[in-house]
Design a protein around this motif. Structure first.
Motif, PDB file in Angstrom:
ATOM      1  N   THR A  25       0.814  -1.207   0.000  1.00  0.00           N
ATOM      2  CA  THR A  25       0.000   0.000   0.000  1.00  0.00           C
ATOM      3  C   THR A  25       0.850   1.261   0.000  1.00  0.00           C
ATOM      4  OG1 THR A  25      -1.656  -1.220   1.252  1.00  0.00           O
ATOM      5  CG2 THR A  25      -1.899   1.152   1.173  1.00  0.00           C
ATOM      6  N   SER A  26       1.970   1.231   0.690  1.00  0.00           N
ATOM      7  CA  SER A  26       2.854   2.405   0.721  1.00  0.00           C
ATOM      8  C   SER A  26       3.374   2.750  -0.674  1.00  0.00           C
ATOM      9  CB  SER A  26       4.044   2.155   1.640  1.00  0.00           C
ATOM     10  OG  SER A  26       3.620   1.848   2.923  1.00  0.00           O
ATOM     11  N   GLY A  27       3.649   1.732  -1.467  1.00  0.00           N
ATOM     12  CA  GLY A  27       4.106   1.964  -2.835  1.00  0.00           C
ATOM     13  C   GLY A  27       3.039   2.623  -3.691  1.00  0.00           C
ATOM     14  N   ILE A  28       1.803   2.185  -3.518  1.00  0.00           N
ATOM     15  CA  ILE A  28       0.709   2.785  -4.281  1.00  0.00           C
ATOM     16  C   ILE A  28       0.492   4.230  -3.850  1.00  0.00           C
ATOM     17  CG2 ILE A  28      -1.789   2.690  -4.669  1.00  0.00           C
ATOM     18  CD1 ILE A  28      -0.228   0.739  -6.354  1.00  0.00           C
ATOM     19  N   VAL A  29       0.572   4.498  -2.553  1.00  0.00           N
ATOM     20  CA  VAL A  29       0.401   5.870  -2.061  1.00  0.00           C
ATOM     21  C   VAL A  29       1.502   6.768  -2.613  1.00  0.00           C
ATOM     22  CG1 VAL A  29       0.483   7.318   0.009  1.00  0.00           C
ATOM     23  CG2 VAL A  29      -0.874   5.235  -0.003  1.00  0.00           C
ATOM     24  N   GLY A  30       2.749   6.289  -2.598  1.00  0.00           N
ATOM     25  CA  GLY A  30       3.856   7.069  -3.150  1.00  0.00           C
ATOM     26  C   GLY A  30       3.688   7.322  -4.629  1.00  0.00           C
ATOM     27  N   LEU A  31       3.290   6.290  -5.372  1.00  0.00           N
ATOM     28  CA  LEU A  31       3.067   6.442  -6.806  1.00  0.00           C
ATOM     29  C   LEU A  31       1.918   7.389  -7.089  1.00  0.00           C
ATOM     30  CD1 LEU A  31       4.022   5.408  -9.573  1.00  0.00           C
ATOM     31  CD2 LEU A  31       2.324   3.607  -9.378  1.00  0.00           C
ATOM     32  N   LEU A  32       0.861   7.318  -6.280  1.00  0.00           N
ATOM     33  CA  LEU A  32      -0.287   8.208  -6.437  1.00  0.00           C
ATOM     34  C   LEU A  32       0.103   9.661  -6.167  1.00  0.00           C
ATOM     35  CD1 LEU A  32      -3.362   8.309  -6.939  1.00  0.00           C
ATOM     36  CD2 LEU A  32      -3.648   8.118  -4.482  1.00  0.00           C
ATOM     37  N   LEU A  33       0.864   9.890  -5.098  1.00  0.00           N
ATOM     38  CA  LEU A  33       1.321  11.252  -4.798  1.00  0.00           C
ATOM     39  C   LEU A  33       2.207  11.801  -5.914  1.00  0.00           C
ATOM     40  CD1 LEU A  33       2.148  10.996  -0.999  1.00  0.00           C
ATOM     41  CD2 LEU A  33       0.375  12.400  -2.036  1.00  0.00           C
ATOM     42  N   LEU A  34       3.098  10.965  -6.412  1.00  0.00           N
ATOM     43  CA  LEU A  34       3.975  11.395  -7.496  1.00  0.00           C
ATOM     44  C   LEU A  34       3.177  11.751  -8.744  1.00  0.00           C
ATOM     45  CD1 LEU A  34       6.923  11.741  -8.417  1.00  0.00           C
ATOM     46  CD2 LEU A  34       6.859   9.368  -9.152  1.00  0.00           C
TER      47      LEU A  34
END
Length: 62
Positions: A25-34
């Motif tokens: 989930t942290s990876g998706i959140v980071g990708l979404l923010l980017l």
């Protein structure tokens, strides 16, 4: 043109699934923010997403 859009969408969805599978989930959140930061032309949001992704990738090395 529609074929190019379909291939592009397929690549994006595949990349998102790989990130979620490997980094959770942290990876998706980071990708979404980017992604949101780049589309909104907001350097602070895109930088936050980039830092989250960098920490996830470099986490095992630290």
């Amino acid at each position: 043109m529609p074929v190019l859009a379909l291939v592009s969408a397929l690549l994006v969805v595949t990349f998102e699934q790989i990130v979620q599978w490997k980094y959770g989930t942290s990876g998706i959140v980071g990708l979404l923010l980017l992604t949101i930061g780049i589309k909104a032309k907001s350097p602070s949001v895109s930088s936050t997403g980039a830092v989250v992704l960098a920490l996830l990738v470099a986490g095992p090395a630290l």
